[in-house]
Design a protein around this motif. Structure first.
Motif, PDB file in Angstrom:
ATOM      1  N   SER A  83     -38.885  14.333  55.105  1.00 44.41           N
ATOM      2  CA  SER A  83     -39.924  14.747  55.841  1.00 44.41           C
ATOM      3  C   SER A  83     -39.738  16.247  55.560  1.00 44.41           C
ATOM      4  N   PRO A  84     -40.996  16.657  55.231  1.00 40.54           N
ATOM      5  CA  PRO A  84     -41.052  18.244  55.209  1.00 40.54           C
ATOM      6  C   PRO A  84     -40.723  19.073  56.403  1.00 40.54           C
ATOM      7  N   ARG A  85     -41.316  18.475  57.441  1.00 40.27           N
ATOM      8  CA  ARG A  85     -40.852  18.838  59.089  1.00 40.27           C
ATOM      9  C   ARG A  85     -39.374  19.080  59.007  1.00 40.27           C
ATOM     10  N   LYS A  86     -38.682  17.803  59.100  1.00 39.30           N
ATOM     11  CA  LYS A  86     -37.531  17.592  59.254  1.00 39.30           C
ATOM     12  C   LYS A  86     -36.629  18.571  58.277  1.00 39.30           C
ATOM     13  N   PHE A  87     -36.828  18.718  57.024  1.00 41.85           N
ATOM     14  CA  PHE A  87     -36.311  19.228  56.038  1.00 41.85           C
ATOM     15  C   PHE A  87     -36.403  20.807  56.609  1.00 41.85           C
ATOM     16  N   LYS A  88     -37.427  21.178  56.990  1.00 41.41           N
ATOM     17  CA  LYS A  88     -37.511  22.874  57.555  1.00 41.41           C
ATOM     18  C   LYS A  88     -36.638  23.028  58.769  1.00 41.41           C
ATOM     19  N   LEU A  89     -36.392  22.044  59.370  1.00 35.22           N
ATOM     20  CA  LEU A  89     -35.598  22.308  60.660  1.00 35.22           C
ATOM     21  C   LEU A  89     -34.163  21.854  60.305  1.00 35.22           C
ATOM     22  N   LYS A  90     -33.835  21.158  59.491  1.00 35.56           N
ATOM     23  CA  LYS A  90     -32.483  20.603  59.464  1.00 35.56           C
ATOM     24  C   LYS A  90     -31.675  21.270  58.257  1.00 35.56           C
ATOM     25  N   VAL A  91     -32.312  21.520  57.321  1.00 31.65           N
ATOM     26  CA  VAL A  91     -31.725  22.260  56.362  1.00 31.65           C
ATOM     27  C   VAL A  91     -32.048  23.809  56.194  1.00 31.65           C
ATOM     28  N   LYS A  92     -31.097  24.512  56.132  1.00 37.21           N
ATOM     29  CA  LYS A  92     -31.220  25.943  56.366  1.00 37.21           C
ATOM     30  C   LYS A  92     -30.983  26.610  55.252  1.00 37.21           C
ATOM     31  N   ILE A  93     -32.042  27.194  54.384  1.00 37.90           N
ATOM     32  CA  ILE A  93     -31.714  27.818  53.065  1.00 37.90           C
ATOM     33  C   ILE A  93     -31.697  29.444  53.179  1.00 37.90           C
ATOM     34  N   PRO A  94     -30.702  29.978  52.596  1.00 33.76           N
ATOM     35  CA  PRO A  94     -30.519  31.506  52.916  1.00 33.76           C
ATOM     36  C   PRO A  94     -32.096  32.133  52.509  1.00 33.76           C
ATOM     37  N   ARG A  95     -32.341  32.883  53.261  1.00 39.91           N
ATOM     38  CA  ARG A  95     -33.566  33.919  52.852  1.00 39.91           C
ATOM     39  C   ARG A  95     -33.589  34.732  51.464  1.00 39.91           C
ATOM     40  N   VAL A  96     -34.430  34.585  50.846  1.00 40.71           N
ATOM     41  CA  VAL A  96     -34.511  35.208  49.507  1.00 40.71           C
ATOM     42  C   VAL A  96     -34.793  36.714  49.766  1.00 40.71           C
ATOM     43  N   VAL A  97     -33.897  37.475  49.174  1.00 38.32           N
ATOM     44  CA  VAL A  97     -33.950  39.031  49.492  1.00 38.32           C
ATOM     45  C   VAL A  97     -34.856  39.534  48.124  1.00 38.32           C
ATOM     46  N   ARG A  98     -36.100  40.255  48.479  1.00 40.40           N
ATOM     47  CA  ARG A  98     -36.924  40.610  47.425  1.00 40.40           C
ATOM     48  C   ARG A  98     -36.707  42.001  47.055  1.00 40.40           C
ATOM     49  N   LYS A  99     -36.342  42.324  45.880  1.00 38.26           N
ATOM     50  CA  LYS A  99     -35.869  43.565  45.269  1.00 38.26           C
ATOM     51  C   LYS A  99     -37.195  44.244  45.002  1.00 38.26           C
ATOM     52  N   SER A 100     -37.141  45.547  45.182  1.00 39.87           N
ATOM     53  CA  SER A 100     -38.408  46.502  44.988  1.00 39.87           C
ATOM     54  C   SER A 100     -38.086  46.711  43.397  1.00 39.87           C
ATOM     55  N   LYS A 101     -39.174  46.774  42.499  1.00 37.12           N
ATOM     56  CA  LYS A 101     -39.036  46.906  41.103  1.00 37.12           C
ATOM     57  C   LYS A 101     -39.147  48.227  40.969  1.00 37.12           C
ATOM     58  N   GLU A 102     -38.162  48.688  39.918  1.00 39.25           N
ATOM     59  CA  GLU A 102     -38.270  50.246  39.717  1.00 39.25           C
ATOM     60  C   GLU A 102     -39.590  50.356  38.897  1.00 39.25           C
ATOM     61  N   ALA A 103     -40.296  51.166  39.308  1.00 35.31           N
ATOM     62  CA  ALA A 103     -41.471  51.866  38.321  1.00 35.31           C
ATOM     63  C   ALA A 103     -40.936  52.582  37.304  1.00 35.31           C
ATOM     64  N   ILE A 104     -41.847  52.488  36.206  1.00 36.32           N
ATOM     65  CA  ILE A 104     -41.301  53.241  35.044  1.00 36.32           C
ATOM     66  C   ILE A 104     -42.608  53.933  34.612  1.00 36.32           C
ATOM     67  N   ASP A 105     -42.626  55.216  34.268  1.00 37.34           N
ATOM     68  CA  ASP A 105     -43.748  56.053  33.839  1.00 37.34           C
ATOM     69  C   ASP A 105     -43.650  56.357  32.502  1.00 37.34           C
TER      70      ASP A 105
END
Length: 363
Positions: A83-105
């Motif tokens: 169940s998507p609802r139960k999966f979200k409640l019972k299975v805790k996946i670590p948060r994904v850290v979004r890396k800021s991309k280095e701009a290049i000029d």
């Protein structure tokens, strides 16, 4: 849909099977049967799988997430209710850290190109910076895909190597056309070859060495950036490993090889081959051609944006100076033209102001 994707999913499922075997001492098929009848809990299984991955593999949160989603989809495919609802409640996946991309000029690109001591690498990096290609797309280009006679010159990208699986043509700047011509001329130059007379070095070391001059045969099916064309199975992926290694060394040599996590030798670099693609997209968008930028780098874009080939070529000519890096004469000429146009506009504005003053005096 893709052979490499199939291999990746195979590896994920093998890892999942190894986890089940080590934690529950049964194989994956037996586990699925027990999950179907309810003797095992799917949510507990997936939660323990997260702990297993974190303890045994040095992977990021994003990679861990796709591993868990793959295992979940595999269970659902085998008629295990999740169940998507139960999966979200019972299975805790670590948060994904979004890396800021280095701009290049543009200035940084010029520095990188100037530091490339390898002729092949310099041509490859310049092509990425001028065309916004994905790394594999540029490596998949064959000599027959180049059309230097067209105005402007263009290159054909095969759909087998694009992310969208759609063929496309990309315009080339005059600078990269000249660079590609020089590279191909160098690649197929006549060179001196030395070898042992009978071809068996170990047994014939006492034989005289034969020296002769050879010119490699140039074929339309040859990959532009492949050095050895004897193999009929030349793969862009194999070329990538060699070039990305040389690219990393070039960045380290000029002090631009920093990693995203600020470590010395671990993690993705802040500047990657994909950085040039982001540069091209941003540059064209900033010039006011948002829809054209999507088309140019191979995104699906808007279904309502359609232009004739001549109109697309006209837009490309406007953005070409901004995708030119080492052709200083061309850049100076373009700059002089722009400066003269600005001076002419200033004169026109001054004349209009003078006439306005004369008109006000008459009134």
């Amino acid at each position: 849909m893709n052979k490499r994707t199939a291999h990746e999913y195979y590896y994920r499922l093998v890892t999942f099977g190894n986890f089940v075997q080590s934690e529950y001492n049964i194989d994956l098929d037996s586990m699925i049967k027990e999950l179907r009848v309810g003797s095992k809990d799917a949510y507990d299984l997936l939660s323990r799988y997260i702990i297993y991955l974190r303890n045994n593999f040095a992977i990021s949160a994003a990679t861990l997430k796709v591993r868990i989603i793959t295992a979940k989809n595999f269970l659902e495919y085998n008629d295990v209710d999740v169940s998507p609802r139960k999966f979200k409640l019972k299975v805790k996946i670590p948060r994904v850290v979004r890396k800021s991309k280095e701009a290049i000029d543009k200035q940084e690109i010029i520095e990188i190109l100037s530091a490339c001591s390898n002729f092949r690498l310099k041509t490859y990096v310049m092509l990425l910076a001028a065309g916004g290609f994905r790394a594999a797309e540029a490596l998949s280009i064959r000599i027959g895909d180049l059309d230097f006679e067209h105005n402007p010159a263009k290159v054909f990208i095969r759909g087998e190597y694009t992310k969208t699986k759609i063929d496309r043509n990309v315009f080339l700047t005059d600078e990269i056309v000249q660079q590609l011509k020089r590279w191909l001329e160098y690649k197929y130059r006549t060179r001196r070859i030395c070898y042992v007379g009978n071809g068996n070095y170990m047994k014939a070391h006492h034989k005289k060495t034969v020296t002769e001059h050879r010119t490699p045969e140039r074929k339309d099916t040859d990959l532009v950036f492949a050095l050895n064309q004897h193999s009929v199975n030349a793969e862009p992926r194999m070329l990538y490993y060699d070039l990305v290694k040389s690219f990393g060394k070039t960045l380290d040599r000029i002090g631009k090889g920093k990693r995203e996590n600020n470590s010395n030798n671990y993690g993705r670099r802040q500047i990657t081959l994909h950085s040039f693609r982001r540069f091209v997209k941003t540059t064209i968008s900033d010039l006011g051609h948002q829809d054209y930028s999507e088309y140019f780098i191979g995104h699906s874009g808007s279904t309502y944006w359609t232009r004739k080939e001549t109109e697309k070529a006209e837009i490309f000519r406007k953005i070409e100076p901004y995708l030119t890096f080492l052709d200083y004469e061309e850049l100076e000429r373009k700059g002089a033209d722009i400066a003269s146009q600005l001076e002419e506009k200033d004169r026109m504005i001054q004349n209009m102001m003078n006439k306005q003053e004369q008109f006000e005096q008459l009134i």
